[in-house]
Write an enzyme that holds these catalytic residues in place. Structure first.
Site, PDB file in Angstrom:
ATOM      1  N   LYS A 217       1.883 -35.351  -7.449  1.00 60.87           N
ATOM      2  CA  LYS A 217       1.357 -36.171  -6.351  1.00 60.87           C
ATOM      3  C   LYS A 217      -0.137 -36.396  -6.520  1.00 60.87           C
ATOM      4  O   LYS A 217      -0.636 -37.529  -6.389  1.00 60.87           O
ATOM      5  CB  LYS A 217       1.624 -35.498  -5.007  1.00 60.87           C
ATOM      6  CG  LYS A 217       1.088 -36.287  -3.811  1.00 60.87           C
ATOM      7  CD  LYS A 217       0.726 -35.409  -2.636  1.00 60.87           C
ATOM      8  CE  LYS A 217      -0.589 -34.696  -2.862  1.00 60.87           C
ATOM      9  NZ  LYS A 217      -1.091 -34.002  -1.662  1.00 60.87           N
ATOM     10  N   CYS A 287       6.454 -39.751  13.102  1.00 57.83           N
ATOM     11  CA  CYS A 287       7.600 -39.048  12.506  1.00 57.83           C
ATOM     12  C   CYS A 287       7.180 -37.631  12.110  1.00 57.83           C
ATOM     13  O   CYS A 287       7.134 -37.264  10.936  1.00 57.83           O
ATOM     14  CB  CYS A 287       8.125 -39.828  11.300  1.00 57.83           C
ATOM     15  SG  CYS A 287       9.796 -39.362  10.804  1.00 57.83           S
ATOM     16  N   CYS A 294      10.562 -40.041  18.437  1.00 58.84           N
ATOM     17  CA  CYS A 294      11.530 -41.116  18.209  1.00 58.84           C
ATOM     18  C   CYS A 294      11.530 -42.144  19.340  1.00 58.84           C
ATOM     19  O   CYS A 294      11.797 -43.327  19.108  1.00 58.84           O
ATOM     20  CB  CYS A 294      12.940 -40.534  18.047  1.00 58.84           C
ATOM     21  SG  CYS A 294      13.131 -39.459  16.604  1.00 58.84           S
ATOM     22  N   CYS A 297       9.167 -44.864  18.510  1.00 59.89           N
ATOM     23  CA  CYS A 297       9.291 -45.415  17.154  1.00 59.89           C
ATOM     24  C   CYS A 297      10.073 -46.721  17.179  1.00 59.89           C
ATOM     25  O   CYS A 297      11.158 -46.802  17.774  1.00 59.89           O
ATOM     26  CB  CYS A 297       9.986 -44.407  16.238  1.00 59.89           C
ATOM     27  SG  CYS A 297      10.171 -44.983  14.530  1.00 59.89           S
ATOM     28  N   CYS A 303      17.053 -45.951  12.428  1.00 57.86           N
ATOM     29  CA  CYS A 303      16.908 -44.685  11.694  1.00 57.86           C
ATOM     30  C   CYS A 303      18.203 -43.885  11.781  1.00 57.86           C
ATOM     31  O   CYS A 303      18.648 -43.512  12.883  1.00 57.86           O
ATOM     32  CB  CYS A 303      15.749 -43.873  12.271  1.00 57.86           C
ATOM     33  SG  CYS A 303      15.525 -42.273  11.456  1.00 57.86           S
TER      34      CYS A 303
END
Length: 309
Positions: A217, A287, A294, A297, A303
């Site tokens: 990463k 998230c 949620c 969102c 989702c």
């Protein structure tokens, strides 16, 4: 009795039949895998060949029907069609862009691209980018930014770090995660950069991950931020978590590296650089790892994991 001419004609026909039936499987016209049909008695070889021409043309036409369909209904060859992609991913991505439009997550102000000193030479800037990424592992952006400010106040070059004793370096970077190990890795990596790269950082993922304390990463982010090259998708815990929640991987992945490979398999390359910053900030604000928000969102109905969280 047969006349001499009749006998010769029958003999020629017999010879043709014998040659035809002596062929085994796969020796038919163009290796079709069929046996050649015997010629009727009394027909010449030329007549026998003529009878096979329509079959050849038919098989050739059938083979040419195999083609790829390009957009717009035009035929083309070599068009790569993704073998799999997530359902509704484009709408999900558009919703995340909308939710991230304010650019007010910690990563937006304190990420690796904001931790270096813009007034120093390019080589030093690249070194500072790499150091900020090494410090950021298992550490919040606010803590990483604080450590970078303290290091920069003392002078943050390869030579400066190598002249700093381990105890002082530990005090400067504390309380980043695993700070004792990072003191060792920073010293080892800095020595390699001085000896092998003239104080600069390498310009390839393979060389970057070979440095102590540098993972995939960090390497992909260093390539993007320090060198301006998109070498792959940088996947941290946020990207790993969200990709699995949205089912952006064909099957559940168990590590960030598995997630990176799964995403790169279908996500268009021109989105590789953007997706890290989008998902990291999304994971910091909405998230969340525990008790994700949620209800606020935009992807709640799209989702697959929303109902079970």
């Amino acid at each position: 009795m047969c006349s001499p001419q009749e006998f010769n004609m029958n003999t020629a026909g017999t010879r043709m039949v014998t040659r035809s039936w002596s062929r085994g499987p796969g020796v038919g016209p163009r290796g079709s895998g069929e046996e050649a049909a015997p010629l009727p008695r009394g027909k010449s070889a030329a007549e026998g060949r003529k009878s096979h021409h329509p079959v050849k043309r038919q098989r050739k036409a059938q083979r040419l029907k195999v083609a790829y369909e390009a957009s717009g209904g035009e035929k083309g060859e070599g068009i790569k069609v993704p073998s799999w992609e997530p359902q509704d991913w484009q709408q999900q991505l558009a919703n995340i862009r909308t939710m991230r439009s304010e650019k007010d997550a910690p990563v937006d102000q304190l990420g690796a691209e904001h931790c270096y000193d813009p007034s120093v030479p390019p080589k030093v800037r690249r070194y500072q980018v790499l150091l900020s990424l090494m410090l950021s592992s298992q550490t919040k952006d606010q803590v990483t930014a604080g450590a970078m400010q303290r290091l920069r106040a003392r002078g943050l070059t390869v030579d400066d770090i190598l002249k700093t004793d381990d105890s002082t370096l530990g005090t400067l970077i504390y309380p980043v995660g695993f700070w004792r190990s990072k003191v060792k890795y920073i010293k080892q990596t800095s020595a390699i950069l001085q000896q092998k790269y003239g104080g600069d950082i390498p310009a390839s993922v393979a060389e970057l991950v070979a440095l102590p304390g540098v993972g995939p990463k960090m390497a992909h982010l260093a390539m993007a931020v320090a060198w301006g090259t998109v070498s792959g998708i940088a996947v941290d815990t946020h990207v790993h978590r969200i990709a699995n929640r949205l089912r952006w991987t064909r099957k559940v992945t168990k590590s960030p590296e598995q997630t990176r490979a799964a995403l790169e398999d279908w996500l268009p390359r021109d989105l590789w650089h953007e997706v890290n910053g989008l998902l990291v900030g999304f994971g910091q604000q909405i998230c969340l790892p525990v008790r994700p928000r949620c209800q606020t969102c935009l992807n709640q109905t799209l989702c697959p994991s929303a109902q079970g969280l």
